[in-house]
Design a protein around this motif. Structure first.
Motif, PDB file in Angstrom:
ATOM      1  N   LEU A 137       0.915  -1.097   0.079  1.00 54.56           N
ATOM      2  CA  LEU A 137      -0.074   0.048   0.050  1.00 54.56           C
ATOM      3  C   LEU A 137       0.827   1.280   0.008  1.00 54.56           C
ATOM      4  O   LEU A 137       2.054   1.309   0.625  1.00 54.56           O
ATOM      5  N   SER A 138       0.242   2.253  -0.564  1.00 48.84           N
ATOM      6  CA  SER A 138       1.134   3.738  -0.344  1.00 48.84           C
ATOM      7  C   SER A 138       0.840   4.280   0.848  1.00 48.84           C
ATOM      8  O   SER A 138      -0.024   3.831   1.618  1.00 48.84           O
ATOM      9  N   GLY A 139       1.555   5.452   1.362  1.00 41.50           N
ATOM     10  CA  GLY A 139       1.266   5.866   2.578  1.00 41.50           C
ATOM     11  C   GLY A 139       0.030   6.139   2.994  1.00 41.50           C
ATOM     12  O   GLY A 139      -0.341   6.023   4.096  1.00 41.50           O
ATOM     13  N   GLY A 140      -0.991   6.831   1.988  1.00 41.63           N
ATOM     14  CA  GLY A 140      -1.829   7.182   2.270  1.00 41.63           C
ATOM     15  C   GLY A 140      -3.109   6.087   2.785  1.00 41.63           C
ATOM     16  O   GLY A 140      -3.883   6.200   3.451  1.00 41.63           O
ATOM     17  N   TRP A 141      -2.821   4.768   1.887  1.00 42.25           N
ATOM     18  CA  TRP A 141      -3.699   3.838   2.216  1.00 42.25           C
ATOM     19  C   TRP A 141      -3.367   3.076   3.467  1.00 42.25           C
ATOM     20  O   TRP A 141      -4.091   2.423   4.087  1.00 42.25           O
ATOM     21  N   LYS A 142      -1.959   3.045   3.656  1.00 40.22           N
ATOM     22  CA  LYS A 142      -1.420   2.609   4.975  1.00 40.22           C
ATOM     23  C   LYS A 142      -2.101   3.307   6.056  1.00 40.22           C
ATOM     24  O   LYS A 142      -2.610   2.695   7.248  1.00 40.22           O
ATOM     25  N   GLN A 143      -2.310   4.593   5.889  1.00 44.04           N
ATOM     26  CA  GLN A 143      -2.710   5.509   6.945  1.00 44.04           C
ATOM     27  C   GLN A 143      -4.064   5.048   7.378  1.00 44.04           C
ATOM     28  O   GLN A 143      -4.617   4.964   8.476  1.00 44.04           O
ATOM     29  N   ARG A 144      -4.807   4.825   6.221  1.00 45.63           N
ATOM     30  CA  ARG A 144      -6.289   4.359   6.517  1.00 45.63           C
ATOM     31  C   ARG A 144      -6.377   3.059   7.346  1.00 45.63           C
ATOM     32  O   ARG A 144      -7.384   2.891   8.098  1.00 45.63           O
ATOM     33  N   LEU A 145      -5.656   2.113   6.796  1.00 45.78           N
ATOM     34  CA  LEU A 145      -5.765   0.680   7.306  1.00 45.78           C
ATOM     35  C   LEU A 145      -5.332   0.867   8.926  1.00 45.78           C
ATOM     36  O   LEU A 145      -5.943   0.365   9.791  1.00 45.78           O
ATOM     37  N   ALA A 146      -4.274   1.830   9.005  1.00 44.43           N
ATOM     38  CA  ALA A 146      -3.848   1.855  10.622  1.00 44.43           C
ATOM     39  C   ALA A 146      -4.913   2.573  11.455  1.00 44.43           C
ATOM     40  O   ALA A 146      -5.210   2.269  12.508  1.00 44.43           O
ATOM     41  N   LEU A 147      -5.685   3.557  10.970  1.00 46.06           N
ATOM     42  CA  LEU A 147      -6.788   4.273  11.576  1.00 46.06           C
ATOM     43  C   LEU A 147      -7.878   3.144  11.788  1.00 46.06           C
ATOM     44  O   LEU A 147      -8.459   2.994  12.930  1.00 46.06           O
ATOM     45  N   GLY A 148      -7.928   2.286  10.937  1.00 43.25           N
ATOM     46  CA  GLY A 148      -9.270   1.219  10.750  1.00 43.25           C
ATOM     47  C   GLY A 148      -8.951   0.369  11.874  1.00 43.25           C
ATOM     48  O   GLY A 148      -9.620  -0.077  12.936  1.00 43.25           O
ATOM     49  N   ALA A 149      -7.698  -0.130  12.187  1.00 42.59           N
ATOM     50  CA  ALA A 149      -7.340  -0.719  13.147  1.00 42.59           C
ATOM     51  C   ALA A 149      -7.615  -0.386  14.584  1.00 42.59           C
ATOM     52  O   ALA A 149      -7.638  -0.888  15.661  1.00 42.59           O
TER      53      ALA A 149
END
Length: 311
Positions: A137-149
């Motif tokens: 994932l790119s940085g922005g998608w990783k950020q969304r995943l981390a927030l989801g967790a």
């Protein structure tokens, strides 16, 4: 705080490492359901403060509560009710988005992990990438995943440590839109550290920490007003040479370039105006106009005046 329920209420927090004071006598109150911005230069003690609040570090001195739990004696209860998003992506790179979220849900004992993960995926716009490996994932998608967790266990408080560093402007805006939704609709309190002034202005309140000391707090407008700063804006040619001369002038506390402009500021308005008038008479090649100090002007000045605790 006008009768509002308080999510974080700490006083006198102090923490040292190897004899160096990283956080000194810090007191903070954050109302429930608000987005509270935590600003300061690298090494200022922001991350150490966040870790003390969520039970990962024990302060050397000080006391207080987080979500009603004592930070000294109830750290485990705090950990179960706080979502902490670190600066570094910390999920499994070789698992997909869906697998990561289902794993986190199981770790926290969330009922029906698959459904909870699916709901988080839908809410954060991750549906089309749900089966993509996190490491791709790119940085922005990783950020969304981390927030989801972070939000899967339905925490009462989110601690976000520079969550948008290295993320493009569109992804940053979408992230902040979601943060405001979480605060407004779910009542989640958010304490977020950031270096971006546009993000700071989206917070309900701010606290500025430099080298372990809390230097300013309040709304963005209050922080600017409390600074007592006056500002002139200068345009024209060869601004770098002009800035060098102005920095040596009495009455001028800060000279900062902003694109094709210089912001010339001082706390003593009369002394600043005298210095500006002298500069205008000596050099007629530039255009001067009175401006309003920005949040960034205030923070640059605070940083310049702060004493480095590691010096």
């Amino acid at each position: 705080m006008n009768g509002k329920e308080i999510a974080i209420d700490v006083s006198g927090l102090t923490k040292s490492f190897d004899g160096k004071v990283v956080v000194h006598n810090l007191s903070l109150k954050v109302p429930k359901g608000e987005i509270y911005g935590f600003l300061g230069p690298n090494g200022s003690g922001k991350t150490t403060t966040l870790r003390m609040l969520c039970g990962l570090l024990t302060p050397d001195s000080g006391s207080g509560t987080c979500l009603g739990y004592d930070i000294l004696t109830q750290a485990e209860a705090i950990k179960r009710n706080v979502g902490y998003m670190t600066q570094r992506f910390s999920l499994y790179a070789d698992l997909s988005i869906r697998e990561n979220l289902e794993f986190v849900a199981r770790v926290y004992g969330v009922p029906n992990p698959r459904r909870a993960a699916a709901e988080a995926i839908g809410r954060l716009g991750l549906t089309t990438r749900a089966d993509q490996l996190a490491g791709e994932l790119s940085g922005g998608w990783k950020q969304r995943l981390a927030l989801g967790a972070c939000i899967l266990p339905k925490p009462g408080l989110l601690l976000l440590d520079e969550p948008t560093a290295g993320v493009d402007p569109k992804a940053r805006r979408e992230f902040w839109d979601e943060i405001h939704t979480l605060a407004a609709e779910d009542g989640i309190t958010v304490l977020v550290s950031t270096h971006y002034m546009d993000e700071a202005e989206r917070c309900h309140e701010l606290a500025y920490i430099a080298f372990g000391e809390l230097l300013a707090r309040g709304t963005a407008k209050e922080v600017v007003a409390q600074s007592g700063l006056s500002t002139w804006i200068v345009t024209g040619t060869d601004l770098h040479r002009l800035a060098t001369r102005l920095e040596a002038s009495d009455g001028i506390d800060m000279v900062a370039p902003f694109g094709a402009e210089l912001h010339v500021s001082g706390r003593n308005k009369r002394a600043l105006d005298q210095a500006v008038e002298a500069a205008r008479k000596a050099d007629g090649a530039h255009h001067w106009m009175r401006g309003e100090p920005s949040l960034e002007d205030v923070f640059i000045l605070l940083m310049d005046e702060a004493k480095d605790n590691f010096a």
